[in-house]
Design a protein around this motif. Structure first.
Motif, PDB file in Angstrom:
ATOM      1  N   CYS A   1      -3.338 -41.092 -17.334  1.00 19.97           N
ATOM      2  CA  CYS A   1      -2.663 -42.313 -16.853  1.00 19.97           C
ATOM      3  C   CYS A   1      -3.636 -43.487 -16.823  1.00 19.97           C
ATOM      4  O   CYS A   1      -4.831 -43.310 -16.648  1.00 19.97           O
ATOM      5  N   ARG A   2      -3.066 -44.689 -17.003  1.00 21.05           N
ATOM      6  CA  ARG A   2      -3.912 -45.880 -16.966  1.00 21.05           C
ATOM      7  C   ARG A   2      -3.790 -46.581 -15.613  1.00 21.05           C
ATOM      8  O   ARG A   2      -2.726 -46.554 -14.989  1.00 21.05           O
ATOM      9  N   VAL A   3      -4.890 -47.207 -15.209  1.00 18.88           N
ATOM     10  CA  VAL A   3      -4.928 -47.871 -13.906  1.00 18.88           C
ATOM     11  C   VAL A   3      -5.262 -49.343 -14.114  1.00 18.88           C
ATOM     12  O   VAL A   3      -6.147 -49.683 -14.905  1.00 18.88           O
ATOM     13  N   VAL A   4      -4.531 -50.196 -13.412  1.00 23.21           N
ATOM     14  CA  VAL A   4      -4.856 -51.627 -13.394  1.00 23.21           C
ATOM     15  C   VAL A   4      -5.216 -51.953 -11.945  1.00 23.21           C
ATOM     16  O   VAL A   4      -4.490 -51.570 -11.024  1.00 23.21           O
ATOM     17  N   TYR A   5      -6.356 -52.598 -11.750  1.00 26.43           N
ATOM     18  CA  TYR A   5      -6.764 -52.964 -10.389  1.00 26.43           C
ATOM     19  C   TYR A   5      -6.878 -54.477 -10.304  1.00 26.43           C
ATOM     20  O   TYR A   5      -7.546 -55.107 -11.125  1.00 26.43           O
ATOM     21  N   VAL A   6      -6.224 -55.054  -9.309  1.00 25.77           N
ATOM     22  CA  VAL A   6      -6.360 -56.495  -9.095  1.00 25.77           C
ATOM     23  C   VAL A   6      -7.106 -56.721  -7.782  1.00 25.77           C
ATOM     24  O   VAL A   6      -6.898 -56.022  -6.794  1.00 25.77           O
ATOM     25  N   THR A   7      -8.024 -57.690  -7.819  1.00 28.90           N
ATOM     26  CA  THR A   7      -8.691 -58.061  -6.583  1.00 28.90           C
ATOM     27  C   THR A   7      -8.711 -59.579  -6.444  1.00 28.90           C
ATOM     28  O   THR A   7      -8.277 -60.309  -7.341  1.00 28.90           O
ATOM     29  N   ARG A   8      -9.199 -60.033  -5.286  1.00 26.44           N
ATOM     30  CA  ARG A   8      -9.110 -61.454  -4.975  1.00 26.44           C
ATOM     31  C   ARG A   8     -10.269 -61.828  -4.067  1.00 26.44           C
ATOM     32  O   ARG A   8     -10.777 -60.985  -3.320  1.00 26.44           O
ATOM     33  N   ASN A   9     -10.636 -63.092  -4.115  1.00 30.61           N
ATOM     34  CA  ASN A   9     -11.681 -63.597  -3.221  1.00 30.61           C
ATOM     35  C   ASN A   9     -11.442 -63.098  -1.786  1.00 30.61           C
ATOM     36  O   ASN A   9     -10.329 -63.210  -1.274  1.00 30.61           O
ATOM     37  N   PRO A  10     -12.467 -62.531  -1.153  1.00 29.13           N
ATOM     38  CA  PRO A  10     -12.248 -61.933   0.170  1.00 29.13           C
ATOM     39  C   PRO A  10     -11.729 -62.922   1.214  1.00 29.13           C
ATOM     40  O   PRO A  10     -10.916 -62.550   2.070  1.00 29.13           O
ATOM     41  N   LYS A  11     -12.164 -64.171   1.133  1.00 31.57           N
ATOM     42  CA  LYS A  11     -11.714 -65.143   2.148  1.00 31.57           C
ATOM     43  C   LYS A  11     -10.230 -65.479   1.972  1.00 31.57           C
ATOM     44  O   LYS A  11      -9.493 -65.590   2.953  1.00 31.57           O
ATOM     45  N   ASP A  12      -9.799 -65.618   0.732  1.00 27.98           N
ATOM     46  CA  ASP A  12      -8.370 -65.863   0.495  1.00 27.98           C
ATOM     47  C   ASP A  12      -7.537 -64.623   0.821  1.00 27.98           C
ATOM     48  O   ASP A  12      -6.402 -64.724   1.295  1.00 27.98           O
ATOM     49  N   THR A  13      -8.118 -63.448   0.548  1.00 30.42           N
ATOM     50  CA  THR A  13      -7.421 -62.199   0.887  1.00 30.42           C
ATOM     51  C   THR A  13      -7.199 -62.119   2.394  1.00 30.42           C
ATOM     52  O   THR A  13      -6.100 -61.806   2.870  1.00 30.42           O
ATOM     53  N   LEU A  14      -8.253 -62.432   3.138  1.00 34.95           N
ATOM     54  CA  LEU A  14      -8.147 -62.412   4.599  1.00 34.95           C
ATOM     55  C   LEU A  14      -7.075 -63.397   5.082  1.00 34.95           C
ATOM     56  O   LEU A  14      -6.233 -63.046   5.925  1.00 34.95           O
ATOM     57  N   ILE A  15      -7.080 -64.604   4.554  1.00 33.27           N
ATOM     58  CA  ILE A  15      -6.113 -65.614   5.009  1.00 33.27           C
ATOM     59  C   ILE A  15      -4.684 -65.195   4.656  1.00 33.27           C
ATOM     60  O   ILE A  15      -3.758 -65.339   5.457  1.00 33.27           O
ATOM     61  N   SER A  16      -4.534 -64.628   3.474  1.00 37.24           N
ATOM     62  CA  SER A  16      -3.201 -64.167   3.081  1.00 37.24           C
ATOM     63  C   SER A  16      -2.737 -63.042   4.010  1.00 37.24           C
ATOM     64  O   SER A  16      -1.582 -63.013   4.449  1.00 37.24           O
ATOM     65  N   MET A  17      -3.644 -62.124   4.333  1.00 35.61           N
ATOM     66  CA  MET A  17      -3.291 -61.015   5.220  1.00 35.61           C
ATOM     67  C   MET A  17      -2.963 -61.520   6.623  1.00 35.61           C
ATOM     68  O   MET A  17      -2.011 -61.065   7.265  1.00 35.61           O
ATOM     69  N   TRP A  18      -3.740 -62.478   7.087  1.00 41.13           N
ATOM     70  CA  TRP A  18      -3.526 -63.029   8.433  1.00 41.13           C
ATOM     71  C   TRP A  18      -2.121 -63.662   8.530  1.00 41.13           C
ATOM     72  O   TRP A  18      -1.375 -63.399   9.481  1.00 41.13           O
ATOM     73  N   HIS A  19      -1.750 -64.439   7.529  1.00 40.24           N
ATOM     74  CA  HIS A  19      -0.402 -65.035   7.529  1.00 40.24           C
ATOM     75  C   HIS A  19       0.662 -63.949   7.480  1.00 40.24           C
ATOM     76  O   HIS A  19       1.659 -64.003   8.193  1.00 40.24           O
ATOM     77  N   PHE A  20       0.430 -62.981   6.600  1.00 39.93           N
ATOM     78  CA  PHE A  20       1.419 -61.921   6.362  1.00 39.93           C
ATOM     79  C   PHE A  20       1.669 -61.118   7.647  1.00 39.93           C
ATOM     80  O   PHE A  20       2.809 -60.877   8.037  1.00 39.93           O
ATOM     81  N   VAL A  21       0.591 -60.722   8.297  1.00 41.32           N
ATOM     82  CA  VAL A  21       0.725 -59.915   9.513  1.00 41.32           C
ATOM     83  C   VAL A  21       1.462 -60.707  10.593  1.00 41.32           C
ATOM     84  O   VAL A  21       2.323 -60.183  11.301  1.00 41.32           O
ATOM     85  N   ASN A  22       1.163 -61.987  10.677  1.00 38.92           N
ATOM     86  CA  ASN A  22       1.816 -62.798  11.710  1.00 38.92           C
ATOM     87  C   ASN A  22       3.290 -63.067  11.411  1.00 38.92           C
ATOM     88  O   ASN A  22       4.030 -63.489  12.292  1.00 38.92           O
ATOM     89  N   LYS A  23       3.706 -62.808  10.171  1.00 35.47           N
ATOM     90  CA  LYS A  23       5.130 -62.973   9.829  1.00 35.47           C
ATOM     91  C   LYS A  23       5.880 -61.650   9.900  1.00 35.47           C
ATOM     92  O   LYS A  23       7.078 -61.576   9.674  1.00 35.47           O
ATOM     93  N   TRP A  24       5.153 -60.583  10.129  1.00 32.19           N
ATOM     94  CA  TRP A  24       5.731 -59.241  10.111  1.00 32.19           C
ATOM     95  C   TRP A  24       6.439 -59.029  11.447  1.00 32.19           C
ATOM     96  O   TRP A  24       5.812 -58.710  12.455  1.00 32.19           O
ATOM     97  N   GLU A  25       7.740 -59.192  11.401  1.00 30.06           N
ATOM     98  CA  GLU A  25       8.502 -59.343  12.629  1.00 30.06           C
ATOM     99  C   GLU A  25       8.242 -58.246  13.670  1.00 30.06           C
ATOM    100  O   GLU A  25       7.968 -58.532  14.829  1.00 30.06           O
ATOM    101  N   ASP A  26       8.282 -56.989  13.220  1.00 27.83           N
ATOM    102  CA  ASP A  26       8.133 -55.893  14.179  1.00 27.83           C
ATOM    103  C   ASP A  26       6.789 -55.943  14.894  1.00 27.83           C
ATOM    104  O   ASP A  26       6.645 -55.500  16.022  1.00 27.83           O
ATOM    105  N   ARG A  27       5.783 -56.472  14.195  1.00 28.41           N
ATOM    106  CA  ARG A  27       4.460 -56.556  14.816  1.00 28.41           C
ATOM    107  C   ARG A  27       4.280 -57.899  15.511  1.00 28.41           C
ATOM    108  O   ARG A  27       3.793 -57.973  16.630  1.00 28.41           O
ATOM    109  N   ALA A  28       4.700 -58.978  14.841  1.00 30.50           N
ATOM    110  CA  ALA A  28       4.416 -60.314  15.368  1.00 30.50           C
ATOM    111  C   ALA A  28       5.148 -60.600  16.678  1.00 30.50           C
ATOM    112  O   ALA A  28       4.711 -61.445  17.453  1.00 30.50           O
ATOM    113  N   LYS A  29       6.239 -59.883  16.933  1.00 30.23           N
ATOM    114  CA  LYS A  29       6.948 -60.166  18.187  1.00 30.23           C
ATOM    115  C   LYS A  29       6.102 -59.775  19.396  1.00 30.23           C
ATOM    116  O   LYS A  29       6.360 -60.215  20.508  1.00 30.23           O
ATOM    117  N   LYS A  30       5.078 -58.954  19.148  1.00 29.29           N
ATOM    118  CA  LYS A  30       4.199 -58.568  20.262  1.00 29.29           C
ATOM    119  C   LYS A  30       3.121 -59.611  20.511  1.00 29.29           C
ATOM    120  O   LYS A  30       2.296 -59.460  21.388  1.00 29.29           O
TER     121      LYS A  30
END
Ligand code: A3P
Length: 314
Positions: free
Chosen positions: A140-169
């Protein structure tokens, strides 16, 4: 992954660490997983036998997975434009540890309606350190995508805060998020170890793993889409190659995808996550709008230490 049982990894047997509010991550191997992914990741590692024709998109969360799903699907499937307009990328390319080896589902859904023609494409956030045997057991073939760590962190931070089941806490403060990121304590972390092991595989076996960064794709999508197609064994052909490539790039662009009704109005059922939370800004360098100078310096120092010694620059 040592455990006496072959199909269960008891949460209570694993080290755990708090990452936010009253939320905990569980340590599997050297990586931190969300509790809901521990069993399914374990099942995936034990049970998934990739076909030689399978394509596996691997990534750390928030590095451009959704985008790559659409590109891989478009490169390998005819009439992809219509399907992208009607189906969400996460249904077209299911996540192994979510839709396939399911959160509560004992039966793997290895063939999904969207994925019943060869090649099958799956995605995973599982680190190579945990998945090596599985990936090496087939052609099987694998494709790996990565991203600048600072942008990754900011994207994750926004995402987690929009995740309703978690963000309501309560919200995940950015200073906490940055600190946890640096300490490797985010879902699927440590980020640096995740990236480096796949990077090493791409250097050792370029025919097995295609390594691409979010920023490379942003700066020159057409060139990289052509390379991706060649790697996948289905290069663009004919007199209208440029038009074909342009069509793929356009139909997978942030602007086009994020405006499809399906991606604006529905949710990833298994997770109660609106599809639109996978389309936020789609830009390079957004961390500059959020991170303090101190946080930037801290992450940059870590990046130099972890990446630059191996020649991988960010
Ligand atoms: P931002 O939060 O910085 O906007 P993942 O798919 O791995 O969860 O990554 C999500 C990130 O990729 C989000 O970044 C999202 O906006 C961005 N993204 C989604 N689709 C994209 C596309 N077609 N082109 C570029 N970026 C895209």
């Amino acid at each position: 992954m040592e455990n006496s049982s072959t199909d269960l990894l008891e949460l209570s047997s694993l080290p755990k660490e708090n990452w936010w509010g009253d939320e905990y991550l569980y340590k599997v191997g050297d990586f931190w997983l969300l509790p809901e992914f521990v069993q399914s990741t374990y099942r995936l590692i034990k049970q998934y036998k990739p076909l030689p024709s399978d394509i596996i998109l691997a990534s750390f969360p928030k590095t451009g997975t959704t985008w790559l799903k659409t590109l891989l699907f478009s490169i390998t499937h005819q009439s992809s434009k219509d399907r992208l307009a009607k189906e969400n990328p996460h249904d077209l390319v299911p996540v192994l540890e979510l839709q396939v080896y399911g959160l509560s589902n004992d039966q793997p859904l290895v063939t999904t309606p969207a994925n019943n023609v060869s090649p099958r494409i799956f995605s995973t956030h599982t680190p190579y350190q945990l998945l090596a045997e599985t990936l090496d057991s087939s052609e099987c073939r694998v494709v790996y995508v990565t991203r600048n760590p600072k942008d990754t962190l900011i994207s994750m931070w926004h995402f987690v805060n929009k995740w309703e089941d978690r963000a309501k806490k309560g919200l995940w403060p950015l200073e906490v998020a940055a600190d946890k990121f640096c300490n490797g304590l985010t879902p699927c972390g440590p980020y640096y170890d995740h990236v480096m092991e796949y990077k090493k595989l791409s250097l050792e076996r370029p025919e097995k793993l295609f390594f691409i960064t979010y920023e490379e794709l942003k700066s020159d999508p057409k060139t990289h889409v052509k390379k991706l197609a060649e790697f996948l064994g289905c290069p663009f052909e004919g007199e209208d190659v440029e038009e074909q490539v342009e069509e793929v790039v356009k139909s997978c662009s942030f602007e086009v995808l994020s405006n499809h009704e399906i991606n604006k109005s529905r949710s990833l059922e298994q997770f109660n996550l609106p599809y639109n939370s996978f389309f936020r800004k789609g830009a390079v360098g957004d961390h500059k709008n959020h991170l303090s100078d101190e946080a930037i310096e801290r992450i940059d120092a870590l990046t130099r230490e972890k990446f630059h010694s191996t020649g991988f620059i960010y």
